[in-house]
Design an enzyme around this catalytic site. Structure first.
Site, PDB file in Angstrom:
ATOM      1  CD  GLN A 200      -2.723  -1.157   2.522  1.00 41.09           C
ATOM      2  OE1 GLN A 200      -2.294  -1.820   3.454  1.00 41.09           O
ATOM      3  NE2 GLN A 200      -3.840  -0.460   2.608  1.00 41.09           N
TER       4      GLN A 200
ATOM      5  CG  ASN B  52      -1.192  -3.142  12.662  1.00 39.27           C
ATOM      6  OD1 ASN B  52      -1.449  -2.279  13.480  1.00 39.27           O
ATOM      7  ND2 ASN B  52      -1.169  -2.903  11.365  1.00 39.27           N
TER       8      ASN B  52
ATOM      9  CB  SER C 241      -5.142  -0.312   9.489  1.00 39.34           C
ATOM     10  OG  SER C 241      -5.648   0.118   8.233  1.00 39.34           O
TER      11      SER C 241
ATOM     12  CG  HIS D 269      -3.195   2.251  -2.244  1.00 36.61           C
ATOM     13  ND1 HIS D 269      -3.262   2.246  -0.871  1.00 36.61           N
ATOM     14  CD2 HIS D 269      -4.252   1.526  -2.685  1.00 36.61           C
ATOM     15  CE1 HIS D 269      -4.318   1.546  -0.483  1.00 36.61           C
ATOM     16  NE2 HIS D 269      -4.931   1.094  -1.574  1.00 36.61           N
TER      17      HIS D 269
END
Length: 251
Positions: A18, A148, A121, A38
């Site tokens: 990402q 995470n 996330s 992205h």
């Protein structure tokens, strides 16, 4: 750099990122092994050429772009069409072949026995069922491992969830595997060999400072090569924008 070494040893087959800052490209991973879902702030493309013609730059190409406004102000060397950035903003659908590389990401997920999620996330990625092989029964889906500091929507599906920092976990993993983490060398950064120079008259088409190599990291025979004096820019999200100030209410 740990991921790059794991790919070299065939322990990691594909990286779905990402990041928009070209992190994995610059670490030395081959383009075929990366899906930058992205986009990449260093790449602009011509969508009129078939296949799309890519221009890798050593500066942030997103200076003039925004949501639904992607033209960078430069033109294709081949057909003269306006170039566009590759960034996929929230609310947009990524349609470019590269650097998004959705086809390779989907194929890799369908063949994977393990998926390792580092620092995401997963609030956006959870909406991409192709990455999670949702058409397969649960017993045949890849085993999921998550690193995470916060809760993610996939925690209950994970074979293991580690609440830790990615650097710390990857250091422990590499130690356990007995693999040395490569040192990043800016002189050998692939972006410099992939980059397309600006044409005459395009020098003023951007105001972002360009990436530069470090002479100290150059092999002895290459230290006479002229270098740009410009410092490295942090990333497309780190443009030095001033902190937003609160407006005073007028009564």
């Amino acid at each position: 750099m740990s991921i790059t070494r794991l790919h070299e040893r065939k322990l990691v087959q594909h990286v779905v990122s990402q990041n928009c800052d070209g992190l994995h490209l610059r670490s030395g991973l081959p383009r075929t092994a990366i899906s930058e879902l992205h986009g990449n702030m260093y790449i602009e493309v011509c969508t009129s050429c078939t296949p799309n013609r890519e221009y890798v730059r050593v500066f942030d190409v997103t200076e003039r772009t925004a949501l639904h406004r992607h033209q960078t102000g430069r033109t294709c060397h081949k057909c003269g069409t306006q170039l566009r950035d590759t960034i996929v903003h929230f609310g947009e659908r990524g349609t470019l072949g590269q650097p998004l590389n959705w086809e390779a990401a989907t194929e890799a997920a369908s063949k994977a026995d393990t998926i390792l999620c580092l620092g995401s996330s997963l609030k956006v990625l959870k909406k991409y069922p192709r990455l999670w092989c949702m058409t397969k029964p649960p017993s045949r889906r890849p085993r999921l491992y998550i690193v995470n500091l916060q809760w993610t929507p996939k925690d209950d599906w994970a074979a293991l969830k580690l609440h830790g920092k990615c650097d710390d976990v990857m250091q422990l993993l590499m130690d356990e595997l007995g693999l040395e983490i490569p040192i990043y060398n800016r002189w050998q950064d692939p972006i410099f060999s992939l980059a397309t120079p600006l044409r005459a008259g395009e020098e003023g088409s951007h105001s972002r400072k360009s990436l530069c190599r470090s002479r100290e990291e150059a092999p002895p025979g290459d230290r006479g090569v002229p270098l740009s004096s410009a410092p490295i820019l942090g990333g497309w999200f780190g443009r030095g924008c001033p902190k937003r100030t609160k407006r005073k209410k007028v009564t």
